[in-house]
Design a protein around this motif. Structure first.
Motif, PDB file in Angstrom:
ATOM      1  N   ALA A 253       0.831  -1.207   0.000  1.00 33.35           N
ATOM      2  CA  ALA A 253       0.000   0.000   0.000  1.00 33.35           C
ATOM      3  C   ALA A 253       0.866   1.258   0.000  1.00 33.35           C
ATOM      4  O   ALA A 253       0.570   2.228  -0.718  1.00 33.35           O
ATOM      5  CB  ALA A 253      -0.928  -0.007   1.205  1.00 33.35           C
ATOM      6  N   ILE A 254       1.921   1.277   0.788  1.00 30.48           N
ATOM      7  CA  ILE A 254       2.822   2.436   0.821  1.00 30.48           C
ATOM      8  C   ILE A 254       3.456   2.643  -0.551  1.00 30.48           C
ATOM      9  O   ILE A 254       3.574   3.777  -1.031  1.00 30.48           O
ATOM     10  CB  ILE A 254       3.902   2.250   1.906  1.00 30.48           C
ATOM     11  N   LYS A 255       3.859   1.556  -1.197  1.00 35.46           N
ATOM     12  CA  LYS A 255       4.438   1.663  -2.543  1.00 35.46           C
ATOM     13  C   LYS A 255       3.419   2.235  -3.514  1.00 35.46           C
ATOM     14  O   LYS A 255       3.759   3.074  -4.370  1.00 35.46           O
ATOM     15  CB  LYS A 255       4.892   0.281  -3.014  1.00 35.46           C
ATOM     16  N   GLU A 256       2.148   1.834  -3.413  1.00 34.51           N
ATOM     17  CA  GLU A 256       1.100   2.349  -4.299  1.00 34.51           C
ATOM     18  C   GLU A 256       0.873   3.833  -4.076  1.00 34.51           C
ATOM     19  O   GLU A 256       0.480   4.564  -5.007  1.00 34.51           O
ATOM     20  CB  GLU A 256      -0.197   1.570  -4.070  1.00 34.51           C
ATOM     21  N   LEU A 257       1.152   4.326  -2.878  1.00 36.02           N
ATOM     22  CA  LEU A 257       1.012   5.758  -2.583  1.00 36.02           C
ATOM     23  C   LEU A 257       2.220   6.562  -3.053  1.00 36.02           C
ATOM     24  O   LEU A 257       2.337   7.748  -2.757  1.00 36.02           O
ATOM     25  CB  LEU A 257       0.834   5.960  -1.067  1.00 36.02           C
ATOM     26  N   ASP A 258       3.133   5.900  -3.768  1.00 39.93           N
ATOM     27  CA  ASP A 258       4.389   6.502  -4.232  1.00 39.93           C
ATOM     28  C   ASP A 258       5.368   6.725  -3.095  1.00 39.93           C
ATOM     29  O   ASP A 258       6.285   7.562  -3.213  1.00 39.93           O
ATOM     30  CB  ASP A 258       4.146   7.823  -4.992  1.00 39.93           C
ATOM     31  N   GLY A 259       5.182   5.989  -1.998  1.00 35.89           N
ATOM     32  CA  GLY A 259       6.162   6.005  -0.926  1.00 35.89           C
ATOM     33  C   GLY A 259       7.285   5.024  -1.232  1.00 35.89           C
ATOM     34  O   GLY A 259       7.175   4.176  -2.118  1.00 35.89           O
ATOM     35  N   THR A 260       8.386   5.157  -0.508  1.00 38.57           N
ATOM     36  CA  THR A 260       9.505   4.225  -0.649  1.00 38.57           C
ATOM     37  C   THR A 260       9.404   3.198   0.460  1.00 38.57           C
ATOM     38  O   THR A 260       9.412   3.554   1.644  1.00 38.57           O
ATOM     39  CB  THR A 260      10.852   4.975  -0.553  1.00 38.57           C
ATOM     40  N   ALA A 261       9.279   1.932   0.105  1.00 36.83           N
ATOM     41  CA  ALA A 261       9.017   0.896   1.096  1.00 36.83           C
ATOM     42  C   ALA A 261       9.963  -0.285   0.926  1.00 36.83           C
ATOM     43  O   ALA A 261      10.249  -0.721  -0.185  1.00 36.83           O
ATOM     44  CB  ALA A 261       7.568   0.415   0.983  1.00 36.83           C
ATOM     45  N   GLU A 262      10.447  -0.784   2.061  1.00 35.78           N
ATOM     46  CA  GLU A 262      11.224  -2.017   2.096  1.00 35.78           C
ATOM     47  C   GLU A 262      10.449  -3.038   2.915  1.00 35.78           C
ATOM     48  O   GLU A 262       9.892  -2.720   3.965  1.00 35.78           O
ATOM     49  CB  GLU A 262      12.597  -1.789   2.722  1.00 35.78           C
ATOM     50  N   LEU A 263      10.412  -4.271   2.429  1.00 35.82           N
ATOM     51  CA  LEU A 263       9.690  -5.346   3.095  1.00 35.82           C
ATOM     52  C   LEU A 263      10.697  -6.299   3.720  1.00 35.82           C
ATOM     53  O   LEU A 263      11.468  -6.964   3.026  1.00 35.82           O
ATOM     54  CB  LEU A 263       8.808  -6.080   2.087  1.00 35.82           C
ATOM     55  N   PHE A 264      10.682  -6.362   5.058  1.00 40.03           N
ATOM     56  CA  PHE A 264      11.639  -7.158   5.821  1.00 40.03           C
ATOM     57  C   PHE A 264      10.883  -8.301   6.479  1.00 40.03           C
ATOM     58  O   PHE A 264      10.059  -8.084   7.367  1.00 40.03           O
ATOM     59  CB  PHE A 264      12.292  -6.262   6.877  1.00 40.03           C
ATOM     60  N   GLY A 265      11.128  -9.524   6.022  1.00 39.84           N
ATOM     61  CA  GLY A 265      10.313 -10.638   6.485  1.00 39.84           C
ATOM     62  C   GLY A 265      11.104 -11.867   6.863  1.00 39.84           C
ATOM     63  O   GLY A 265      12.343 -11.896   6.805  1.00 39.84           O
ATOM     64  N   ILE A 266      10.377 -12.899   7.265  1.00 41.08           N
ATOM     65  CA  ILE A 266      10.922 -14.226   7.528  1.00 41.08           C
ATOM     66  C   ILE A 266      10.393 -15.131   6.422  1.00 41.08           C
ATOM     67  O   ILE A 266       9.194 -15.397   6.342  1.00 41.08           O
ATOM     68  CB  ILE A 266      10.502 -14.735   8.919  1.00 41.08           C
ATOM     69  N   TRP A 267      11.304 -15.584   5.554  1.00 39.86           N
ATOM     70  CA  TRP A 267      10.898 -16.251   4.321  1.00 39.86           C
ATOM     71  C   TRP A 267      11.200 -17.742   4.411  1.00 39.86           C
ATOM     72  O   TRP A 267      12.290 -18.141   4.824  1.00 39.86           O
ATOM     73  CB  TRP A 267      11.632 -15.639   3.135  1.00 39.86           C
ATOM     74  N   ALA A 268      10.216 -18.556   4.008  1.00 39.77           N
ATOM     75  CA  ALA A 268      10.376 -20.009   4.104  1.00 39.77           C
ATOM     76  C   ALA A 268       9.758 -20.705   2.902  1.00 39.77           C
ATOM     77  O   ALA A 268       8.619 -20.407   2.517  1.00 39.77           O
ATOM     78  CB  ALA A 268       9.731 -20.533   5.389  1.00 39.77           C
ATOM     79  N   GLY A 269      10.496 -21.619   2.294  1.00 47.75           N
ATOM     80  CA  GLY A 269       9.977 -22.520   1.277  1.00 47.75           C
ATOM     81  C   GLY A 269       9.512 -21.865  -0.007  1.00 47.75           C
ATOM     82  O   GLY A 269       9.788 -20.697  -0.289  1.00 47.75           O
ATOM     83  N   SER A 270       8.784 -22.654  -0.792  1.00 50.48           N
ATOM     84  CA  SER A 270       8.306 -22.186  -2.094  1.00 50.48           C
ATOM     85  C   SER A 270       7.277 -21.063  -1.946  1.00 50.48           C
ATOM     86  O   SER A 270       7.208 -20.164  -2.791  1.00 50.48           O
ATOM     87  CB  SER A 270       7.698 -23.353  -2.872  1.00 50.48           C
ATOM     88  N   ASN A 271       6.476 -21.113  -0.892  1.00 50.69           N
ATOM     89  CA  ASN A 271       5.510 -20.029  -0.668  1.00 50.69           C
ATOM     90  C   ASN A 271       6.228 -18.712  -0.411  1.00 50.69           C
ATOM     91  O   ASN A 271       5.845 -17.661  -0.939  1.00 50.69           O
ATOM     92  CB  ASN A 271       4.596 -20.361   0.510  1.00 50.69           C
ATOM     93  N   GLY A 272       7.288 -18.755   0.411  1.00 47.30           N
ATOM     94  CA  GLY A 272       8.065 -17.551   0.674  1.00 47.30           C
ATOM     95  C   GLY A 272       8.700 -17.003  -0.590  1.00 47.30           C
ATOM     96  O   GLY A 272       8.719 -15.776  -0.816  1.00 47.30           O
TER      97      GLY A 272
END
Length: 304
Positions: free
Chosen positions: A45-64
């Motif tokens: 949503a922040i990216k759609e508002l033309d904001g600068t956004a970084e997504l910091f997550g915990i990623w696992a497997g093919s779904n991640g």
């Protein structure tokens, strides 16, 4: 740059049923997948508002891997850690039957070891340098510390970074003791954690707090900001789905805060983003043009 923390990403799926019979075989008529998890919704949503956004997550497997790739295609910077297992899928039933429409089924997702959590903390600290604001949203994988968010907030404070958090339960209890810049609550969380929906009384229970966004569904938003309180709302006819609207509201508030807007503008951007999600078929997503149109239709009332 707004850093968006999503410890428990998911693939959010619309599962279409003509009906659903308990104890019987039920076949989906259609399945639509979207990158999900509360922090993922906020970042998109922040990216759609033309904001600068970084997504910091915990990623696992093919779904991640799928969530990361879909988010990269939307222009998001992706960071975080990789662990064993597989990120969850979360299903939202769509049906002409009101009895089952918008029913949600959530998979449990992966488990987080002590070593993996420590890696997450260290990497979080390392990416704060160019961050204007941190948004922390949603649940954690199984076996994560009950005060995980409070620990991250403490690290951010040491680097003089503000945090807005959207979570309930034990994680919220720990945040109350630590204190933070901002919190997003719904009425259920407010009653469960604070025993009241009186936003002034809630503010007094925190060690420190500057912003509280209390969402009340169709009754809109109460926003506490630096001692002031205002109510904001708008009307949406024939909403498609409310799933992810709270996350989009968090995004609007975060975006407005980084733009140093006044309390009325912060509330308006929050409500407009939450409402924009309701009229978009894509789950947990908004369109900037919808937000800009809705901004002119927000009712604002000063409470205190």
């Amino acid at each position: 740059m707004i850093l968006n923390i999503c410890p428990n990403p998911s693939i959010d799926s619309y599962a279409w049923f003509s009906n659903f019979q308990i104890g019987e075989v039920n076949r989906m008529a259609k399945l639509q997948d979207f990158p999900g998890g509360k922090g993922v919704h906020v970042a998109h949503a922040i990216k759609e508002l033309d904001g600068t956004a970084e997504l910091f997550g915990i990623w696992a497997g093919s779904n991640g891997a799928w969530i990361k790739e879909a988010s990269k295609e939307n222009g998001l910077k992706i960071s975080g850690i990789s662990i064993e297992g597989n990120n969850r899928k979360c299903y939202t039933f769509r049906s002409a039957s009101e009895e089952i429409n918008n029913t949600e089924i959530l998979e449990p997702g992966p488990e987080l070891s002590e070593e993996e959590y420590e890696e997450f903390r260290k990497k979080f600290s390392s990416v704060l340098k160019d961050t204007a604001l941190v948004c922390m949203s949603g649940s954690w994988p199984a076996k994560a510390p009950k005060d995980a968010y409070a620990q991250l907030i403490k690290i951010a404070k040491q680097k003089q970074k503000k945090c807005i958090v959207d979570v309930g339960g034990a994680q919220l209890d720990a945040i109350v003791k630590e204190g933070c810049f901002g919190i997003h609550l719904n009425e259920h969380e407010a009653l469960a954690n604070f025993g009241t929906i009186d936003i002034s009384k809630i503010a007094k229970q925190f060690k420190q707090i500057e912003l509280i966004a209390l969402t009340k569904g169709k009754d809109g938003l109460l926003l506490y900001y630096k001692g002031e309180i205002i109510a904001a709302n708008t009307t949406i006819n024939n909403p498609i789905s409310t799933v992810g609207s709270g996350d989009c509201l968090t995004a609007g508030i975060a975006y407005a805060v980084t733009k140093q807007m006044k309390i009325e503008e912060i509330a308006s951007w929050g409500v407009a983003c939450g409402a924009a999600n309701c009229i978009n078929e894509d789950l947990g997503m908004i369109k900037r043009d919808d937000v800009l149109e809705l901004l002119g239709k927000i009712s604002i009332k000063k409470v205190v």
